[in-house]
Scaffold this motif. Structure first.
Motif, PDB file in Angstrom:
ATOM      1  N   ARG A   1       0.831  -1.208   0.000  1.00 33.64           N
ATOM      2  CA  ARG A   1       0.000   0.000   0.000  1.00 33.64           C
ATOM      3  C   ARG A   1       0.867   1.260   0.000  1.00 33.64           C
ATOM      4  O   ARG A   1       0.525   2.256  -0.632  1.00 33.64           O
ATOM      5  CB  ARG A   1      -0.918  -0.011   1.221  1.00 33.64           C
ATOM      6  CG  ARG A   1      -2.008  -1.070   1.167  1.00 33.64           C
ATOM      7  CD  ARG A   1      -3.071  -0.800   2.230  1.00 33.64           C
ATOM      8  NE  ARG A   1      -4.118  -1.808   2.184  1.00 33.64           N
ATOM      9  CZ  ARG A   1      -4.139  -2.888   2.944  1.00 33.64           C
ATOM     10  NH1 ARG A   1      -3.158  -3.088   3.810  1.00 33.64           N
ATOM     11  NH2 ARG A   1      -5.116  -3.761   2.851  1.00 33.64           N
ATOM     12  N   LYS A   2       1.994   1.209   0.712  1.00 33.44           N
ATOM     13  CA  LYS A   2       2.904   2.344   0.705  1.00 33.44           C
ATOM     14  C   LYS A   2       3.451   2.582  -0.694  1.00 33.44           C
ATOM     15  O   LYS A   2       3.534   3.723  -1.170  1.00 33.44           O
ATOM     16  CB  LYS A   2       4.045   2.084   1.700  1.00 33.44           C
ATOM     17  CG  LYS A   2       5.031   3.229   1.796  1.00 33.44           C
ATOM     18  CD  LYS A   2       6.112   2.929   2.820  1.00 33.44           C
ATOM     19  CE  LYS A   2       7.112   4.078   2.911  1.00 33.44           C
ATOM     20  NZ  LYS A   2       8.171   3.777   3.889  1.00 33.44           N
ATOM     21  N   GLU A   3       3.834   1.469  -1.374  1.00 31.28           N
ATOM     22  CA  GLU A   3       4.327   1.589  -2.748  1.00 31.28           C
ATOM     23  C   GLU A   3       3.233   2.137  -3.660  1.00 31.28           C
ATOM     24  O   GLU A   3       3.508   2.948  -4.564  1.00 31.28           O
ATOM     25  CB  GLU A   3       4.795   0.222  -3.236  1.00 31.28           C
ATOM     26  CG  GLU A   3       5.377   0.207  -4.639  1.00 31.28           C
ATOM     27  CD  GLU A   3       6.697   0.923  -4.726  1.00 31.28           C
ATOM     28  OE1 GLU A   3       7.127   1.233  -5.848  1.00 31.28           O
ATOM     29  OE2 GLU A   3       7.319   1.190  -3.668  1.00 31.28           O
ATOM     30  N   LEU A   4       1.969   1.714  -3.432  1.00 27.96           N
ATOM     31  CA  LEU A   4       0.846   2.213  -4.223  1.00 27.96           C
ATOM     32  C   LEU A   4       0.712   3.721  -4.053  1.00 27.96           C
ATOM     33  O   LEU A   4       0.533   4.458  -5.038  1.00 27.96           O
ATOM     34  CB  LEU A   4      -0.434   1.502  -3.789  1.00 27.96           C
ATOM     35  CG  LEU A   4      -1.743   2.027  -4.391  1.00 27.96           C
ATOM     36  CD1 LEU A   4      -1.746   1.866  -5.903  1.00 27.96           C
ATOM     37  CD2 LEU A   4      -2.951   1.333  -3.774  1.00 27.96           C
ATOM     38  N   ALA A   5       0.799   4.224  -2.805  1.00 29.53           N
ATOM     39  CA  ALA A   5       0.670   5.662  -2.567  1.00 29.53           C
ATOM     40  C   ALA A   5       1.800   6.436  -3.231  1.00 29.53           C
ATOM     41  O   ALA A   5       1.580   7.501  -3.828  1.00 29.53           O
ATOM     42  CB  ALA A   5       0.643   5.927  -1.057  1.00 29.53           C
ATOM     43  N   ILE A   6       3.032   5.903  -3.116  1.00 29.73           N
ATOM     44  CA  ILE A   6       4.187   6.603  -3.703  1.00 29.73           C
ATOM     45  C   ILE A   6       4.041   6.682  -5.220  1.00 29.73           C
ATOM     46  O   ILE A   6       4.234   7.746  -5.833  1.00 29.73           O
ATOM     47  CB  ILE A   6       5.489   5.885  -3.303  1.00 29.73           C
ATOM     48  CG1 ILE A   6       5.736   6.031  -1.799  1.00 29.73           C
ATOM     49  CG2 ILE A   6       6.670   6.434  -4.094  1.00 29.73           C
ATOM     50  CD1 ILE A   6       6.919   5.241  -1.298  1.00 29.73           C
ATOM     51  N   ARG A   7       3.699   5.537  -5.853  1.00 30.84           N
ATOM     52  CA  ARG A   7       3.594   5.544  -7.322  1.00 30.84           C
ATOM     53  C   ARG A   7       2.429   6.425  -7.791  1.00 30.84           C
ATOM     54  O   ARG A   7       2.510   7.067  -8.839  1.00 30.84           O
ATOM     55  CB  ARG A   7       3.431   4.125  -7.828  1.00 30.84           C
ATOM     56  CG  ARG A   7       4.654   3.249  -7.605  1.00 30.84           C
ATOM     57  CD  ARG A   7       4.601   2.022  -8.448  1.00 30.84           C
ATOM     58  NE  ARG A   7       5.691   1.107  -8.158  1.00 30.84           N
ATOM     59  CZ  ARG A   7       5.931  -0.002  -8.831  1.00 30.84           C
ATOM     60  NH1 ARG A   7       5.151  -0.337  -9.840  1.00 30.84           N
ATOM     61  NH2 ARG A   7       6.943  -0.785  -8.508  1.00 30.84           N
ATOM     62  N   SER A   8       1.332   6.434  -7.020  1.00 30.06           N
ATOM     63  CA  SER A   8       0.196   7.281  -7.399  1.00 30.06           C
ATOM     64  C   SER A   8       0.591   8.744  -7.342  1.00 30.06           C
ATOM     65  O   SER A   8       0.247   9.540  -8.224  1.00 30.06           O
ATOM     66  CB  SER A   8      -0.985   6.999  -6.475  1.00 30.06           C
ATOM     67  OG  SER A   8      -1.410   5.657  -6.583  1.00 30.06           O
ATOM     68  N   ALA A   9       1.342   9.111  -6.282  1.00 34.20           N
ATOM     69  CA  ALA A   9       1.786  10.500  -6.166  1.00 34.20           C
ATOM     70  C   ALA A   9       2.732  10.871  -7.309  1.00 34.20           C
ATOM     71  O   ALA A   9       2.650  11.968  -7.887  1.00 34.20           O
ATOM     72  CB  ALA A   9       2.465  10.719  -4.812  1.00 34.20           C
TER      73      ALA A   9
END
Length: 659
Positions: free
Chosen positions: A296-304
């Motif tokens: 989920r952290k990777e998802l947030a970073i890539r989305s940003a």
């Protein structure tokens, strides 16, 4: 130059292309994140199952070892009782049970209950005399008439007010009637160490469950679930594992006790070879929210990052359209001035034409905006054009590499201010291939100092740069080979060290390693007064095995005896092949009495496991205890050797421990 050639591209088409590009990138990002999600989840399932498998193997072997210990006591019980009566020593059986507890890993106490339900012997003498007829353990085992069955009893509260689990073996008299039972009470601390040793995440929980549904032990138990009876919770995930009928399973669901959504790995546990009336089950679980937190952290970073990239691309396209429109307007304003300037420059261009066409290097001329005014054939060849005419009017900055393309405007303004520029740059050819060139430029101005055009020459140095990169690559490969050779040498040295201290036939430590261990233990004895014992073991009539069956059969006997000795000893004990058919055992923190018991256990273990070819194999054993008065570590070994020959002379297949 016509207006149509300078008109900006259609704005809607550019924005549509950008939207399609961003949608494609979003789809690719989503697919990649989904693949990473599946990979992370599959990896965690496999990891959790391996942890449960590790605990299953350890507990299955521990249950089997405890079962074997109960068998050994049951076989010795008639002799021990007769010796206790003969020597009028009421503590003899208690001491024997205490010695067995010391040798067993994970066992808290051993006790003997007679047919009437009275506790007649225990490794904890203070328990002797208790009446246990009304206990569930007595009621369960007394109904059994199967001496081969190991009873895995439900956990219960011990007299010491701790929640413990026990396993037992029934005793039958000569007519096959119930005559009591032997019981081993397992140590909860062993479960704690074992389960905690495989824990690899703070949200990870583990538990040991009896087949009937009672929680025996729970690792990390903030809710106080130890002693919980799952029979009152039919929707517990444990019953899904039971209903599956499988020895192991991976289950996803919500735990009724905590309400958390978890991934759980279950493993059923039984002794490795002895039949048992009940099984245990071990489980390890992880909270799904914590398990997927890194993803989920990777998802947030890539989305940003994607949102930032979309914002920058949109702003860049907007700025480009405005600048392009302004440039077109500027060209329209100065069209008349351009015609006049071109007329003035026509004569001078004619004089320079022959010069730059025949130059041995690439030549180009740019206008104030950085677009090509002229170039020679070498310049066209350098960038991949068929002729210089294809280049006229194109933006020169489009053929720079990306790193130089962004600051082109600033660099070009600095060039116009300084009048000259020199250096090495990277350019892109028409087909996209990058080349390295030396670049030198000068600015031509009119009499009033107004900018007319730039004159630049370029020299291709790609081959030189490629050669430099090749040399760097060769150096890197050489360094990698040196590192690989160094690692291989270290591995070879480690293997040589191992081979120098291990016997090739049995895999045990050899005499060199034994001498090192004896020296280390003797120095520890001198410092801390901690005793240790030395056992010398010799296979009886081994020469007859070699002479009658051949050396191959003899080697097999040595390997089987070594394996049997290693399986019988504790992990802290040291076993080595001393030479020929002799073995040496070093027992740390062990006095002569305890060492004699261990030696007898080793003798029985070998005698009770006949070789399929050589038949019955026996050992003669000499036992010696080291003490601080001895001058060296060899004194105890020499004493054990003398006692070994005493056992040989006394008829073999026996243990001599001296006075």
């Amino acid at each position: 130059m016509s207006d149509s050639s300078q008109s900006p591209p259609n704005g809607k088409a550019l924005w549509s292309g950008l939207v399609l590009l961003l949608l494609g990138l979003a789809a690719a990002l989503g697919l990649d994140l989904y693949a990473e999600y599946r990979t992370a989840y599959a990896h965690e399932r496999a990891h959790l199952d391996r942890v449960a498998r590790t605990v299953e193997l350890n507990l299955s072997r521990s249950l089997q070892t405890t079962s074997d210990a109960l068998d050994a006591i049951r076989e010795e019980l008639p002799w021990l009782l007769s010796q206790q009566i003969e020597h009028q020593d009421p503590q003899l059986l208690n001491r024997r049970l205490r010695t067995m507890v010391v040798a067993q890993k994970g066992v808290r106490s051993l006790l003997l209950v007679d047919a009437a339900g009275r506790l007649v012997a225990s490794s904890r003498p203070e328990q002797v005399g208790q009446d246990v007829r009304n206990g569930e353990r007595y009621q369960t085992i007394s109904r059994s008439h199967n001496p081969a069955l190991l009873h895995v009893l439900a956990p219960a509260m011990s007299p010491l007010k701790t929640y413990v689990m026990s396993v037992g073996r029934v005793l039958l008299d000569s007519q096959g009637r119930f005559d009591g039972y032997l019981l081993a009470v397992l140590d909860p601390g062993y479960f704690s160490v074992l389960l905690d040793s495989v824990r690899y995440a703070p949200d990870m929980h583990g538990a040991l469950i009896h087949q009937d549904g009672q929680v025996v032990f729970r690792l990390s138990d903030p809710q106080g679930l130890t002693e919980l009876d799952l029979r009152t919770q039919p929707d517990a995930l444990y019953w899904q594992h039971v209903r599956s009928g499988q020895a192991h399973s991976l289950i996803e669901g919500v735990t009724p006790t905590t309400g958390q959504e978890v991934l759980v790995a279950f493993r059923s546990i039984r002794p490795t070879s002895t039949p048992a009336d009940k099984a245990l089950a071990v489980f390890f679980s992880r909270d799904r929210s914590a398990l997927l937190a890194p993803w989920r952290k990777e998802l947030a970073i890539r989305s940003a990052l994607f949102a930032s990239m979309a914002l920058v691309a949109s702003a860049g396209l907007f700025i480009y359209q405005r600048r392009r429109a302004a440039y077109v307007r500027l060209l329209a304003i100065r069209e008349s001035d351009r015609e006049q300037a071109e007329a003035q420059l026509r004569d001078s261009e004619r004089r320079f034409r022959d010069l730059f066409v025949h130059l041995p290097v690439a030549y180009q001329s740019l206008d104030i905006a950085g677009c090509w005014l002229d170039a020679n054939q070498r310049m066209a060849d350098l960038l991949g054009f068929k002729s210089p005419q294809e280049m006229i009017g194109l933006d020169f900055s489009r053929f720079w590499c990306e790193d130089l393309h962004r600051p082109f405007d600033g660099a070009y303004e600095q060039f116009k201010a300084n009048h000259t520029i020199d250096g090495a740059i990277t350019q892109r050819q028409r087909d996209g291939r990058l080349i390295n060139v030396l670049f030198a430029g000068r600015i031509q101005r009119d009499a009033q100092g107004n900018f007319l055009r730039t004159h630049c020459v370029l020299l291709d140095i790609s081959e030189r740069r490629a050669m430099e990169q090749h040399v760097l690559q060769l150096n890197a490969e050489l360094e990698s080979k040196v590192e690989a050779r160094t690692a291989a040498l270290a591995q070879a040295n480690q293997e040589l060290h191992h081979q120098a201290r291990h016997d090739a036939l049995t895999g045990l430590a050899n005499r060199m390693a034994a001498n090192e261990r004896l020296r280390s233990e003797f120095l520890l004895l001198q410092r801390s007064q901690r005793p240790y014992a030395v056992l010398l073991l010799d296979i009886d009539h081994f020469k007859q095995v070699n002479d009658s069956l051949g050396h191959e059969a003899g080697d097999k006997v040595l390997q089987d005896v070594a394996q049997r000795l290693r399986a019988t000893l504790r992990e802290s004990d040291f076993l080595a092949r001393w030479g020929g058919e002799e073995f040496l055992v070093l027992l740390p923190a062990t006095d002569r009495t305890e060492a004699r018991l261990v030696a007898e256990k080793l003798r029985l273990a070998v005698e009770q496991a006949p070789d399929p070819v050589a038949g019955r194999i026996t050992l003669s054993i000499g036992v010696a205890a080291a003490n601080p008065e001895q001058l060296s570590e060899n004194d105890a070994v020499r004493l054990a050797d003398l006692l070994l020959y005493g056992a040989k002379n006394a008829g073999r297949n026996r243990v001599h421990a001296g006075a």
